[in-house]
Write a protein that holds these residues in place. Structure first.
Motif, PDB file in Angstrom:
ATOM      1  N   ARG A  14       0.863  -1.178   0.000  1.00  0.00           N
ATOM      2  CA  ARG A  14       0.000   0.000   0.000  1.00  0.00           C
ATOM      3  C   ARG A  14       0.898   1.225   0.000  1.00  0.00           C
ATOM      4  O   ARG A  14       1.950   1.235   0.659  1.00  0.00           O
ATOM      5  CB  ARG A  14      -0.884  -0.016   1.244  1.00  0.00           C
ATOM      6  CG  ARG A  14      -1.980   1.023   1.291  1.00  0.00           C
ATOM      7  CD  ARG A  14      -2.729   0.906   2.611  1.00  0.00           C
ATOM      8  NE  ARG A  14      -3.220  -0.454   2.832  1.00  0.00           N
ATOM      9  CZ  ARG A  14      -3.656  -0.921   3.993  1.00  0.00           C
ATOM     10  NH1 ARG A  14      -3.619  -0.138   5.073  1.00  0.00           N
ATOM     11  NH2 ARG A  14      -4.094  -2.154   4.100  1.00  0.00           N
TER      12      ARG A  14
ATOM     13  N   ASN B 224       1.674   5.544  -1.923  1.00  0.00           N
ATOM     14  CA  ASN B 224       1.239   6.715  -2.688  1.00  0.00           C
ATOM     15  C   ASN B 224       2.414   7.250  -3.483  1.00  0.00           C
ATOM     16  O   ASN B 224       3.585   6.968  -3.206  1.00  0.00           O
ATOM     17  CB  ASN B 224       0.702   7.801  -1.763  1.00  0.00           C
ATOM     18  CG  ASN B 224       1.772   8.395  -0.866  1.00  0.00           C
ATOM     19  OD1 ASN B 224       2.150   7.812   0.138  1.00  0.00           O
ATOM     20  ND2 ASN B 224       2.265   9.588  -1.244  1.00  0.00           N
TER      21      ASN B 224
ATOM     22  N   HIS C 130      -4.371   9.413   1.044  1.00  0.00           N
ATOM     23  CA  HIS C 130      -4.722   8.988  -0.311  1.00  0.00           C
ATOM     24  C   HIS C 130      -3.696   7.939  -0.741  1.00  0.00           C
ATOM     25  O   HIS C 130      -2.582   8.272  -1.149  1.00  0.00           O
ATOM     26  CB  HIS C 130      -4.703  10.178  -1.281  1.00  0.00           C
ATOM     27  CG  HIS C 130      -5.627  11.287  -0.876  1.00  0.00           C
ATOM     28  ND1 HIS C 130      -6.995  11.194  -0.988  1.00  0.00           N
ATOM     29  CD2 HIS C 130      -5.372  12.515  -0.344  1.00  0.00           C
ATOM     30  CE1 HIS C 130      -7.553  12.320  -0.557  1.00  0.00           C
ATOM     31  NE2 HIS C 130      -6.578  13.141  -0.150  1.00  0.00           N
ATOM     32  N   SER C 131      -4.077   6.669  -0.623  1.00  0.00           N
ATOM     33  CA  SER C 131      -3.142   5.586  -0.944  1.00  0.00           C
ATOM     34  C   SER C 131      -3.841   4.516  -1.759  1.00  0.00           C
ATOM     35  O   SER C 131      -5.056   4.318  -1.655  1.00  0.00           O
ATOM     36  CB  SER C 131      -2.555   4.977   0.331  1.00  0.00           C
ATOM     37  OG  SER C 131      -3.582   4.511   1.189  1.00  0.00           O
ATOM     38  N   GLY C 132      -3.062   3.850  -2.588  1.00  0.00           N
ATOM     39  CA  GLY C 132      -3.551   2.756  -3.401  1.00  0.00           C
ATOM     40  C   GLY C 132      -2.654   1.549  -3.248  1.00  0.00           C
ATOM     41  O   GLY C 132      -1.823   1.482  -2.336  1.00  0.00           O
TER      42      GLY C 132
ATOM     43  N   GLU D 198      -6.741   1.706  -7.065  1.00  0.00           N
ATOM     44  CA  GLU D 198      -6.691   3.109  -6.651  1.00  0.00           C
ATOM     45  C   GLU D 198      -6.971   3.274  -5.169  1.00  0.00           C
ATOM     46  O   GLU D 198      -6.567   4.271  -4.568  1.00  0.00           O
ATOM     47  CB  GLU D 198      -7.710   3.928  -7.450  1.00  0.00           C
ATOM     48  CG  GLU D 198      -7.333   4.102  -8.922  1.00  0.00           C
ATOM     49  CD  GLU D 198      -8.292   5.023  -9.642  1.00  0.00           C
ATOM     50  OE1 GLU D 198      -9.325   5.389  -9.021  1.00  0.00           O
ATOM     51  OE2 GLU D 198      -8.026   5.382 -10.783  1.00  0.00           O
ATOM     52  N   ASP D 199      -7.675   2.318  -4.549  1.00  0.00           N
ATOM     53  CA  ASP D 199      -7.969   2.398  -3.124  1.00  0.00           C
ATOM     54  C   ASP D 199      -7.324   1.213  -2.400  1.00  0.00           C
ATOM     55  O   ASP D 199      -6.741   0.326  -3.027  1.00  0.00           O
ATOM     56  CB  ASP D 199      -9.479   2.439  -2.865  1.00  0.00           C
ATOM     57  CG  ASP D 199     -10.219   1.326  -3.616  1.00  0.00           C
ATOM     58  OD1 ASP D 199      -9.545   0.550  -4.318  1.00  0.00           O
ATOM     59  OD2 ASP D 199     -11.446   1.235  -3.500  1.00  0.00           O
ATOM     60  N   GLU D 200      -7.455   1.198  -1.111  1.00  0.00           N
ATOM     61  CA  GLU D 200      -6.767   0.205  -0.297  1.00  0.00           C
ATOM     62  C   GLU D 200      -7.461  -1.151  -0.374  1.00  0.00           C
ATOM     63  O   GLU D 200      -8.689  -1.236  -0.317  1.00  0.00           O
ATOM     64  CB  GLU D 200      -6.693   0.676   1.161  1.00  0.00           C
ATOM     65  CG  GLU D 200      -5.907   1.970   1.342  1.00  0.00           C
ATOM     66  CD  GLU D 200      -5.870   2.439   2.778  1.00  0.00           C
ATOM     67  OE1 GLU D 200      -6.486   1.752   3.622  1.00  0.00           O
ATOM     68  OE2 GLU D 200      -5.239   3.468   3.076  1.00  0.00           O
ATOM     69  N   HIS D 201      -6.667  -2.207  -0.495  1.00  0.00           N
ATOM     70  CA  HIS D 201      -7.165  -3.572  -0.529  1.00  0.00           C
ATOM     71  C   HIS D 201      -6.321  -4.442   0.411  1.00  0.00           C
ATOM     72  O   HIS D 201      -5.169  -4.115   0.709  1.00  0.00           O
ATOM     73  CB  HIS D 201      -7.089  -4.154  -1.948  1.00  0.00           C
ATOM     74  CG  HIS D 201      -8.201  -3.727  -2.835  1.00  0.00           C
ATOM     75  ND1 HIS D 201      -8.397  -2.412  -3.204  1.00  0.00           N
ATOM     76  CD2 HIS D 201      -9.202  -4.451  -3.446  1.00  0.00           C
ATOM     77  CE1 HIS D 201      -9.445  -2.321  -4.005  1.00  0.00           C
ATOM     78  NE2 HIS D 201      -9.950  -3.557  -4.162  1.00  0.00           N
TER      79      HIS D 201
ATOM     80  N   THR E 136     -11.483  -5.814  -1.045  1.00  0.00           N
ATOM     81  CA  THR E 136     -11.521  -4.439  -0.570  1.00  0.00           C
ATOM     82  C   THR E 136     -11.458  -4.398   0.949  1.00  0.00           C
ATOM     83  O   THR E 136     -11.759  -5.385   1.621  1.00  0.00           O
ATOM     84  CB  THR E 136     -12.798  -3.741  -1.060  1.00  0.00           C
ATOM     85  OG1 THR E 136     -12.719  -2.343  -0.769  1.00  0.00           O
ATOM     86  CG2 THR E 136     -14.031  -4.314  -0.386  1.00  0.00           C
ATOM     87  N   GLN E 137     -11.049  -3.270   1.504  1.00  0.00           N
ATOM     88  CA  GLN E 137     -10.852  -3.151   2.950  1.00  0.00           C
ATOM     89  C   GLN E 137     -12.124  -3.462   3.722  1.00  0.00           C
ATOM     90  O   GLN E 137     -13.240  -3.292   3.229  1.00  0.00           O
ATOM     91  CB  GLN E 137     -10.380  -1.734   3.307  1.00  0.00           C
ATOM     92  CG  GLN E 137      -8.915  -1.500   3.044  1.00  0.00           C
ATOM     93  CD  GLN E 137      -8.006  -2.224   4.027  1.00  0.00           C
ATOM     94  OE1 GLN E 137      -8.447  -2.977   4.873  1.00  0.00           O
ATOM     95  NE2 GLN E 137      -6.713  -2.016   3.895  1.00  0.00           N
TER      96      GLN E 137
END
Length: 935
Positions: free
Chosen positions: A364, A366, A375-377, A393-396, A411-412
């Motif tokens: 994870r 940026n 804002h992290s992917g 694009e988003d956190e997993h 997904t989170q």
């Protein structure tokens, strides 16, 4: 084989604030169905914790709730059946032996440590007063490490089944700091703080403890062990100038000499308050580390391929998930990663690598000038961090499947989902699968990473008010066959184009993208590894600093001309020229021969750096106890250097060479005092000397303050504190006068003090010797003038009365209360007994009248005394300020007889009759009767 899943659930009642129900579930079909097996563990038992034996997963141990029933439930058949065993202590934690499946240590709530060699069926007490979490097992026997709370924190080892005092060993004789003990692999770490300075010690392969050598001016405030893998220590050290950051240090193989690799690493605190250091050791690639460093008040991510010799920023991906170009150029813009480890074993870390998938990194993070947590992917590298791709694009949450051959992402947990994503080509393409008809908050995943099992289980909840849900997923259909040789391709490890990484050219095998086959745990990963020619960056050494050119020069504080202290004449040693090959580096030829340490012949050198101290570094000890002295020589030929050690009490020892000293020199002091201990080392080239003063004390058992009851205002008054046993110049006395808050401190038990105000003044004295402190006090009446008479008692008085302080104090109170409030009596210590009568003037008299009154009373007492057959001997001939104490009126006879009858009616009746006969003929011998009866 049957794959068994055991799950322990507990129902917590928020209204009652306690657990009201527990259930044990068992599945034998990979989690497709579960059976409640509470009846096998007796339904009335409340279950609290479940443990699996790490060396035999068929063995299960469950703790019951001690508030309901204190017992253990034990199964040896994966929970098919259980046996209950009662215990008489409350287990706080368990520790299983690393190799012996039946050996367990248990820690109780009252700081006691127990051991079992039959998997918890029987327990024996090992040790008391053990610090929580500071006990360990090692090898084929139980090695217990104990921090004893009283009297000092100590490191103790013993066999758990035979841990009596005679079987205990103390490898580190000094006290240690609370909770400082760390045991990892072949290393044991301890720390000792004295006068605000902390010293660290290490034991390698359970050998003797050695002082950890950090650069001289590191001045550490804290040390945190990161890793001890591969026979080397990685440590985070907070230096004197760091507040919220730590520096990365890397050791030699024994863990003694450390060099700094990266300063100002980011740190944080976990939920339990534990320190978290942002450094990550990449799995599958030797010498590769990733760390977050504070630089110009910004956090940036750095990577190294040579175990910290050089560091560089991570390049950002060229495109984002939509295929748009990312405008980010080094060094102002780069990729930054989150390096936190999950505290939940069922959720993944924010960065993942695996030794069976070398070069693959999922994290994870940026893109930008600094690390961000808003804002992290998700980012992936398939070539060990040289290039990166953004995959979400988003956190997993991401997991490795098939030993790293496949990836699964969800997904989170903060967002419900009914889909998961699977990639078979290291994250280049993702396929979506539905695993639930209703969106589920995924709280974690149950999986067995080290088996050839393709079953995983999601657990979570549909809503925050719903029950837990279990979803079984079988992904074996994605891997229809086992991979063959044609399904792989080669991959060359490199660092920004340099194929020599840690002194080797390594070629790995990877599955071709898009091929759906099972890799398995036994597939080969490295197919070739050739050594490279050594360069400057393959070397480092303690005491040297690397220049921009890569060469190493001595630090200003390091003396390169002094040989090792173990060097003896006629032998040789390896002298470093500033380069020590990095541990596990495989380079050869080239600079290896030129930079390797040189063999140098030992020459006899004069001794220097002689150090003398006690084993516990204290400068005090009690009489009759063993004192262990440590004498070390930093430099010089130890074999040819003799030592003379003088203990200061008339006893000394001599050794022909330092090799005969062993672990220490013991000596017992028989008397109290301050002794000068000296050590003198000498050989044919010179000598060295060291000394210190050792305080040998005997604990004080009693103190008595000797002070006059009355003192003249404005004149010096002598006060004496008598202690037993006597303390020759090893005790300190603290004096408080009246209402003073700050004491007067003396090294002798006598002091003179001038009282400037009339009235009653309290004097308090304390004596401090060794670890004991005692106190006594007296009240002194201060007046402008007074008269006093000195009295001696007949010798036969001592035959019937004890010679103790209380005897004299009580006598003084009786006489004072009986005669007059203006008379004070002080009975002196010693035998034969003496006393002093103080006659004070009335407060409302003028000075001439008061002096006339005192003269009259003094004359009356003395005159009466000389004309009576009293057993009190007149001492009026003694110089001014002393006279005789006696009774002066017949009325006192009645008072004394009444007092005797009232308080001493059970005294020796024969003696009472004899005294009564005397009293009937003589008026004043009543006082003699009173003394005998009272005493």
């Amino acid at each position: 084989d049957i794959w068994v899943i055991l799950i322990l659930t507990k129902l917590f009642d928020f209204n009652l604030g306690t657990v009201t129900e527990s259930s044990l579930w068992r599945s034998v079909d990979y989690g497709a169905t579960y059976m409640k097996i509470n009846d096998r563990v007796i339904t009335r038992t409340m279950l609290s914790y479940m443990y699996l034996c790490p060396t035999n997963k068929r063995k299960v141990l469950i703790l019951s709730d001690p508030d309901v029933e204190s017992s253990l439930l034990i199964s040896s058949d994966e929970g098919a059946t259980f046996q209950k065993f009662s215990i008489n202590f409350y287990i706080m934690s368990l520790l299983f032996h690393p190799t012996q499946e039946n050996w367990i240590l248990a820690y109780s709530d009252d700081q006691k440590l127990y051991s079992s060699i039959d998997f918890g069926r029987k327990w024996i007490l090992v040790h008391e007063r053990v610090t929580p979490g500071r006990f360990y097992c090692y090898n084929t026997h139980m090695l217990m490490c104990v921090c004893v709370c009283v009297p000092v924190m100590q490191y103790v080892t013993c066999r758990a089944q035979r841990c009596s005092e005679g079987n205990r060993q103390y490898p580190f004789t000094s006290r240690i700091d609370t909770n400082s003990l760390v045991v990892q692999d072949e290393y044991i770490f301890l720390q000792l703080t004295k006068a605000g300075r902390t010293t660290y010690f290490v034991s390698f392969q359970r050998g003797p403890f050695k002082h950890i050598q950090l650069p001289k001016y590191c001045l550490p405030k804290d040390m945190h062990i990161i890793s001890t893998d591969d026979g080397q220590v990685l440590a985070a050290v907070q230096e004197w100038n760091e507040n919220d950051t730590y520096s990365l240090y890397i050791s030699d193989a024994p863990g003694v000499y450390f060099t700094r690799s990266l300063p100002n690493m980011r740190t944080s605190r976990g939920a339990a308050g534990n320190l978290i250091v942002d450094v990550y050791k990449v799995g599958g690639v030797n010498g590769m580390l990733i760390a977050n460093k504070k630089e110009d008040n910004q956090m940036k991510t750095y990577i190294t391929y040579n175990k910290g010799q050089t560091w560089s920023l991570l390049p950002a991906p060229a495109k984002d998930t939509s295929g748009q170009d990312i405008s980010c150029s080094l060094p102002s813009c780069s990729l930054h990663l989150h390096l936190q480890m999950s505290e939940n074993p069922y959720t993944p870390d924010t960065i993942l690598t695996k030794h069976t998938a070398p070069g693959l990194i999922i994290a994870r993070g940026n893109v930008g000038p600094e690390l961000s947590f808003t804002h992290s992917g998700m980012f992936i590298s398939s070539d060990a961090g040289n290039t990166w791709r953004q995959v979400f694009e988003d956190e997993h949450s991401v997991w490795f499947l098939d030993h790293g051959g496949a990836l699964m992402a969800v997904t989170q947990a903060s967002v419900p989902t009914q889909h998961l994503w699977v990639s078979m080509d290291e994250g280049r393409h993702w396929d979506r699968f539905s695993f639930s008809s209703t969106p589920l908050f995924v709280d974690g995943v149950l999986m067995e990473p080290h088996t050839q099992n393709y079953i995983i289980t999601f657990f979570g909840h549909f809503s925050y008010l719903s029950d837990w849900q279990l979803v079984k997923i079988d992904y074996s259909a994605l891997l229809s066959r086992k991979c063959t040789e044609g399904d792989y391709q080669t991959w060359h490890l490199h660092s920004k184009g340099d194929v020599c990484v840690m002194g080797q050219r390594q070629v790995f095998m990877k599955r071709k993208p898009g091929v759906q086959c099972a890799i398995g745990p036994d597939s080969p990963r490295v197919i070739s590894a050739e050594s490279c020619i050594c360069t400057f960056y393959d070397f480092d050494d303690y005491g040297f600093e690397r220049q921009v050119s890569g060469k190493c020069v001595p630090a200003f504080w390091y003396d390169t001309h002094t040989p090792a202290h173990t060097c003896s004449q006629g032998h040789a040693y390896l002298k470093s020229i500033g380069y020590r090959r990095v541990h596990s580096n495989n380079c050869d030829e080239g600079l290896e021969e030129a930079l390797s340490p040189r063999q140098q012949q030992c020459e006899e050198t004069p001794p220097s750096g002689l150090q003398l101290q006690t084993s516990n570094t204290l400068l005090t000890a009690n009489v009759g106890t063993n004192v262990t002295f440590r004498v070390t020589l930093q430099h010089g030929d130890s074999m040819s250097t003799s030592l003379h050690l003088d203990f200061g009490d008339g006893i000394s020892l001599s050794y022909s060479n330092f090799s005969r000293l062993g672990t220490g020199i013991r000596h017992v002091y028989r008397t109290a005092g301050i002794f000068r201990v000296t050590a003198h080392a000498q050989n044919s080239q010179g000598s060295d000397f060291a000394s210190f003063y050792l305080h040998i004390t005997s604990p004080v058992e009693r103190i008595t303050l000797s002070a006059p009851l009355v003192a003249i205002k404005g004149r010096q008054t002598n006060l004496t504190a008598v202690v037993w046993p006597s303390q020759p110049v090893t005790a300190a006395f603290y004096w408080w006068f009246s209402n003073s808050t700050e004491p007067l401190i003396t090294l002798e038990g006598t002091v003179s003090h001038t009282f400037v105000q009339e009235g009653r003044h309290l004097v308090v004295v304390q004596v401090s010797a060794g670890s004991s402190v005692l106190q006594d006090s007296e009240t002194i009446t201060v007046t402008d003038f007074f008269r006093s008479l000195l009295l001696s008692f007949s010798p036969n008085l001592e035959e019937h009365n004890p010679s103790i302080t209380e005897w004299r104090q009580d006598m003084g109170r009786v006489v004072t209360a009986t005669l007059s409030q203006r008379l004070l009596v002080s009975v002196f210590p010693g035998s034969p007994t003496a006393a002093e009568l103080f006659i004070l003037p009335e407060k409302n008299y003028s000075k001439p009248r008061a002096e006339e009154q005192l003269d009259k009373v003094t004359h009356t007492h003395t005159h009466t005394h000389t004309h009576t057959l009293t057993p009190l001997v007149d001492s009026s001939a003694i110089p001014s300020g002393s006279a005789a104490l006696m009774l002066v009126s017949l009325a006192f006879v009645g008072l004394a007889v009444f007092f005797i009858y009232k308080f001493k009616r059970y005294h020796n009746l024969t003696h009472c009759v004899y005294i009564s006969k005397i009293t009937s003929y003589f008026q004043f011998p009543v006082f003699y009767m009173l003394l005998n009866m009272w005493y």
